[in-house]
Scaffold this motif. Structure first.
Motif, PDB file in Angstrom:
ATOM      1  N   ALA A  99       4.386  76.093  29.678  1.00 42.56           N
ATOM      2  CA  ALA A  99       4.178  77.887  29.255  1.00 42.56           C
ATOM      3  C   ALA A  99       5.122  78.313  28.791  1.00 42.56           C
ATOM      4  CB  ALA A  99       2.583  77.529  28.915  1.00 42.56           C
ATOM      5  N   MET A 100       6.278  78.467  30.123  1.00 39.16           N
ATOM      6  CA  MET A 100       7.144  79.620  30.325  1.00 39.16           C
ATOM      7  C   MET A 100       8.643  78.816  29.702  1.00 39.16           C
ATOM      8  SD  MET A 100       5.603  81.978  31.333  1.00 39.16           S
ATOM      9  CE  MET A 100       7.455  82.671  31.321  1.00 39.16           C
ATOM     10  N   GLY A 101       8.781  77.031  29.434  1.00 41.53           N
ATOM     11  CA  GLY A 101       9.622  76.066  29.631  1.00 41.53           C
ATOM     12  C   GLY A 101      10.582  75.298  30.560  1.00 41.53           C
ATOM     13  N   GLY A 102       9.620  75.509  32.032  1.00 40.22           N
ATOM     14  CA  GLY A 102       9.437  74.634  32.983  1.00 40.22           C
ATOM     15  C   GLY A 102       8.448  73.603  32.791  1.00 40.22           C
ATOM     16  N   ARG A 103       9.166  72.863  34.303  1.00 43.65           N
ATOM     17  CA  ARG A 103       9.118  71.606  35.212  1.00 43.65           C
ATOM     18  C   ARG A 103       8.292  71.900  36.327  1.00 43.65           C
ATOM     19  NH1 ARG A 103      12.303  68.600  38.318  1.00 43.65           N
ATOM     20  NH2 ARG A 103      14.468  69.674  38.681  1.00 43.65           N
ATOM     21  N   PRO A 104       7.152  71.618  36.821  1.00 43.92           N
ATOM     22  CA  PRO A 104       6.702  71.828  38.246  1.00 43.92           C
ATOM     23  C   PRO A 104       7.032  71.159  38.859  1.00 43.92           C
ATOM     24  CG  PRO A 104       5.489  70.385  36.583  1.00 43.92           C
ATOM     25  CD  PRO A 104       6.225  70.664  36.426  1.00 43.92           C
ATOM     26  N   LEU A 105       7.104  71.785  40.335  1.00 39.96           N
ATOM     27  CA  LEU A 105       7.522  70.785  41.448  1.00 39.96           C
ATOM     28  C   LEU A 105       7.009  70.435  42.465  1.00 39.96           C
ATOM     29  CD1 LEU A 105      11.156  73.180  41.714  1.00 39.96           C
ATOM     30  CD2 LEU A 105      10.853  71.114  41.441  1.00 39.96           C
ATOM     31  N   ILE A 106       6.747  71.741  42.826  1.00 37.07           N
ATOM     32  CA  ILE A 106       5.539  71.426  44.333  1.00 37.07           C
ATOM     33  C   ILE A 106       4.217  72.337  44.051  1.00 37.07           C
ATOM     34  CG2 ILE A 106       6.747  73.637  44.757  1.00 37.07           C
ATOM     35  CD1 ILE A 106       6.433  72.165  47.798  1.00 37.07           C
ATOM     36  N   ALA A 107       3.127  72.401  44.374  1.00 38.02           N
ATOM     37  CA  ALA A 107       2.030  72.714  44.445  1.00 38.02           C
ATOM     38  C   ALA A 107       1.474  72.967  45.985  1.00 38.02           C
ATOM     39  CB  ALA A 107       1.365  71.855  43.433  1.00 38.02           C
ATOM     40  N   VAL A 108       0.346  73.561  45.817  1.00 37.84           N
ATOM     41  CA  VAL A 108      -0.973  73.854  47.274  1.00 37.84           C
ATOM     42  C   VAL A 108      -1.977  74.069  46.116  1.00 37.84           C
ATOM     43  CG1 VAL A 108       0.832  74.776  48.887  1.00 37.84           C
ATOM     44  CG2 VAL A 108      -0.576  76.111  47.413  1.00 37.84           C
ATOM     45  N   ASN A 109      -3.512  73.313  46.908  1.00 36.23           N
ATOM     46  CA  ASN A 109      -4.723  73.599  46.457  1.00 36.23           C
ATOM     47  C   ASN A 109      -5.115  74.529  46.354  1.00 36.23           C
ATOM     48  OD1 ASN A 109      -4.570  70.528  45.775  1.00 36.23           O
ATOM     49  ND2 ASN A 109      -4.705  69.721  47.564  1.00 36.23           N
ATOM     50  N   LEU A 110      -6.279  75.552  45.715  1.00 31.88           N
ATOM     51  CA  LEU A 110      -6.990  76.022  46.368  1.00 31.88           C
ATOM     52  C   LEU A 110      -8.354  75.671  45.819  1.00 31.88           C
ATOM     53  CD1 LEU A 110      -5.279  79.098  44.354  1.00 31.88           C
ATOM     54  CD2 LEU A 110      -5.128  78.732  46.850  1.00 31.88           C
ATOM     55  N   ALA A 111      -9.151  75.598  47.762  1.00 35.65           N
ATOM     56  CA  ALA A 111     -10.325  74.969  47.416  1.00 35.65           C
ATOM     57  C   ALA A 111     -11.584  75.691  47.971  1.00 35.65           C
ATOM     58  CB  ALA A 111     -10.478  73.597  47.669  1.00 35.65           C
ATOM     59  N   ALA A 112     -12.457  75.944  47.272  1.00 38.92           N
ATOM     60  CA  ALA A 112     -14.131  76.674  47.889  1.00 38.92           C
ATOM     61  C   ALA A 112     -14.829  75.833  47.505  1.00 38.92           C
ATOM     62  CB  ALA A 112     -14.444  77.810  46.915  1.00 38.92           C
ATOM     63  N   TRP A 113     -15.274  75.014  48.740  1.00 39.05           N
ATOM     64  CA  TRP A 113     -17.039  74.821  48.584  1.00 39.05           C
ATOM     65  C   TRP A 113     -17.630  74.524  49.785  1.00 39.05           C
ATOM     66  CZ3 TRP A 113     -16.431  70.345  45.109  1.00 39.05           C
ATOM     67  CH2 TRP A 113     -17.472  69.359  46.018  1.00 39.05           C
ATOM     68  N   PRO A 114     -19.014  74.565  49.225  1.00 39.77           N
ATOM     69  CA  PRO A 114     -20.697  74.723  49.869  1.00 39.77           C
ATOM     70  C   PRO A 114     -20.611  73.238  50.316  1.00 39.77           C
ATOM     71  CG  PRO A 114     -21.029  73.922  47.697  1.00 39.77           C
ATOM     72  CD  PRO A 114     -19.602  73.877  47.477  1.00 39.77           C
ATOM     73  N   GLY A 115     -19.700  73.414  51.828  1.00 39.72           N
ATOM     74  CA  GLY A 115     -20.171  72.191  52.968  1.00 39.72           C
ATOM     75  C   GLY A 115     -21.056  71.811  53.002  1.00 39.72           C
ATOM     76  N   SER A 116     -22.694  72.485  53.102  1.00 43.68           N
ATOM     77  CA  SER A 116     -23.966  72.745  53.109  1.00 43.68           C
ATOM     78  C   SER A 116     -24.872  72.013  51.438  1.00 43.68           C
ATOM     79  CB  SER A 116     -24.411  74.210  53.632  1.00 43.68           C
ATOM     80  OG  SER A 116     -24.086  74.896  53.035  1.00 43.68           O
ATOM     81  N   ASP A 117     -24.068  72.126  50.853  1.00 44.21           N
ATOM     82  CA  ASP A 117     -24.801  71.341  49.840  1.00 44.21           C
ATOM     83  C   ASP A 117     -24.029  70.182  48.884  1.00 44.21           C
ATOM     84  OD1 ASP A 117     -26.517  73.582  49.727  1.00 44.21           O
ATOM     85  OD2 ASP A 117     -25.016  75.451  48.844  1.00 44.21           O
ATOM     86  N   LEU A 118     -23.048  70.516  48.556  1.00 45.36           N
ATOM     87  CA  LEU A 118     -22.784  69.531  48.542  1.00 45.36           C
ATOM     88  C   LEU A 118     -21.730  68.337  49.544  1.00 45.36           C
ATOM     89  CD1 LEU A 118     -20.991  71.287  45.231  1.00 45.36           C
ATOM     90  CD2 LEU A 118     -22.506  69.632  45.949  1.00 45.36           C
ATOM     91  N   PRO A 119     -21.911  66.787  49.486  1.00 45.87           N
ATOM     92  CA  PRO A 119     -21.078  66.567  50.690  1.00 45.87           C
ATOM     93  C   PRO A 119     -19.674  66.374  50.472  1.00 45.87           C
ATOM     94  CG  PRO A 119     -21.750  64.929  48.865  1.00 45.87           C
ATOM     95  CD  PRO A 119     -22.542  66.575  48.382  1.00 45.87           C
ATOM     96  N   MET A 120     -18.813  66.362  51.310  1.00 50.34           N
ATOM     97  CA  MET A 120     -17.568  66.304  51.458  1.00 50.34           C
ATOM     98  C   MET A 120     -16.489  65.410  50.571  1.00 50.34           C
ATOM     99  SD  MET A 120     -16.931  69.567  53.527  1.00 50.34           S
ATOM    100  CE  MET A 120     -14.946  69.333  53.637  1.00 50.34           C
ATOM    101  N   ASP A 121     -17.483  64.431  50.962  1.00 51.96           N
ATOM    102  CA  ASP A 121     -16.820  63.258  50.266  1.00 51.96           C
ATOM    103  C   ASP A 121     -16.387  63.295  48.632  1.00 51.96           C
ATOM    104  OD1 ASP A 121     -16.817  61.860  51.987  1.00 51.96           O
ATOM    105  OD2 ASP A 121     -18.430  60.210  51.012  1.00 51.96           O
ATOM    106  N   GLN A 122     -17.353  64.324  47.934  1.00 54.78           N
ATOM    107  CA  GLN A 122     -17.041  64.875  46.706  1.00 54.78           C
ATOM    108  C   GLN A 122     -15.653  66.105  46.352  1.00 54.78           C
ATOM    109  OE1 GLN A 122     -21.660  66.487  45.045  1.00 54.78           O
ATOM    110  NE2 GLN A 122     -19.796  65.670  43.595  1.00 54.78           N
ATOM    111  N   LEU A 123     -15.996  66.535  47.594  1.00 60.24           N
ATOM    112  CA  LEU A 123     -14.165  67.314  47.785  1.00 60.24           C
ATOM    113  C   LEU A 123     -13.441  66.579  47.766  1.00 60.24           C
ATOM    114  CD1 LEU A 123     -13.347  70.225  48.296  1.00 60.24           C
ATOM    115  CD2 LEU A 123     -13.457  70.459  50.417  1.00 60.24           C
ATOM    116  N   ALA A 124     -12.720  65.342  48.493  1.00 60.62           N
ATOM    117  CA  ALA A 124     -12.253  64.005  48.514  1.00 60.62           C
ATOM    118  C   ALA A 124     -11.961  63.770  47.280  1.00 60.62           C
ATOM    119  CB  ALA A 124     -12.913  63.752  49.066  1.00 60.62           C
TER     120      ALA A 124
END
Length: 359
Positions: A99-124
């Protein structure tokens, strides 16, 4: 196809509020940013776009040929398939760079996860989905940060690259420009219907296909055709984002409601009452600056305000550029683009919605 296990709990059932990736209400955000004043951005002549401009991302000039773009976006689940949610969230985060007329180069993930309620396989699966879209964009994913949280959330922080003289900005509209939208609207209402178990499989598939489609081709075509005003349509809806562009540019605008592309099933779910809170908030906030003709259908009026996730680009095509040619180039790349309105003289930020074009 995702390799995710059957969820113990539906992902969307863990989301708060309505089933869309809505931003905070526009009125509250504008009031909050106004209170921060001029201290929000540090004084620096190489900061081309900062928080005060209210644009899609920050832009910092490195030299005469290069500027870096920085953005981030994340949200709660809007679909129940973990892999698809990851794809949608990544496409949504990358969209601000396009939307700014650029191209993406690099990214990092941002995640919050209820480890006691949902399996980690789903986060994967979520992370694999995000990585697949980033790979399609030619963007490297190089790690990230995860916290334990009862409400799952996922997105990315993204760095992109653009030429300083070829940026798209929200304040570059001018009377006489034509408005082109590159994706259909309706993801908010369909996401709400998904959360309530009332969306048909074909509607879900069409919405996911739209939300996981990158805005890369749209950005490339726009740049080639001389566009300099653009934004991506997300939580504030088509009318909300157009209002912000027009106000920042000191202009008014008109939308032809019948020309706006709509996702399959969107009008049906509105008729059934599946309207997210963000869409209702958009409608209320814009009531003083948006005028809808009496013959605009009520369901279509809702969709013009609908809070979107990973929506298309809204482009201001300069008056001297063949708008039909722009739309043709976009549709040749399998984008459901349409000429949806124009920029006019008038009260800055005011938007008139016609049932059909009067031009």
């Amino acid at each position: 196809m995702s390799a995710s296990v059957e969820p113990v709990v539906k992902l969307t059932s863990l989301s708060r509020g309505a089933g869309c990736a809505c931003k905070l209400p526009l009125a509250k955000l504008e009031s909050m940013f106004a209170s921060l004043g001029a201290n929000l951005d540090s004084a620096d002549g190489d900061l081309l776009v900062g928080a005060l401009e209210g644009d899609d991302a920050a832009v910092y000039r490195l030299d005469d040929e290069r500027a870096i773009i920085l953005t981030t976006d994340f949200f709660t689940p809007i679909v129940d398939d973990a892999y698809d949610w990851g794809r949608i969230a990544a496409a949504n985060a990358l969209s601000d760079v396009y939307a700014m007329g650029g191209r993406p180069l690099i990214a990092v993930n941002l995640a919050a996860w209820p480890g006691s309620d949902l399996p980690m396989d789903q986060l994967a699966d979520v992370l694999r989905g995000g990585a697949s879209v980033a790979e399609e964009a030619g963007c490297l994913v190089v790690g990230g940060h995860t916290i334990d949280d009862p409400i799952p959330k996922y997105g990315m922080a993204v760095v992109g690259l653009a030429h300083p003289d070829r940026l798209f900005q929200i304040d570059a509209l001018a009377p006489g420009d034509n408005l082109v939208l590159t994706k259909a609207v309706g993801t908010g209402v369909i996401s709400t219907a998904i959360k309530n178990g009332s969306a048909k499989d074909t509607w879900i598939a069409a919405a996911i296909a739209s939300m996981t489609s990158l805005n890369a081709d749209a950005s490339t075509v726009a740049s080639e055709m001389g566009v300099r005003a653009a934004t991506d349509v997300t939580g504030f809806g088509l009318l909300g984002h157009l209002h912000r562009m027009a106000r920042a540019s000191g202009a008014a605008a008109e939308i032809d409601a019948s020309a706006v592309p709509v996702l399959p099933g969107a009008r049906e779910v509105v008729a059934a009452g599946f309207v997210p809170g963000g869409t209702r908030a958009n409608t209320e906030h814009l009531s003083d600056v948006v005028h809808l003709d009496e013959d605009v259908p009520a369901d279509l009026a809702v969709l013009l305000h609908d809070a979107q996730t990973s929506g298309g680009l809204l482009l201001g095509v300069p008056a001297g550029v063949d708008v039909a040619g722009v739309v043709r180039k976009l549709t040749e790349r399998n984008l459901p683009a349409a000429h949806v309105g124009r920029v006019t003289e008038g009260a800055p930020g005011h938007v008139s919605v016609r049932a059909e074009s009067r031009s």
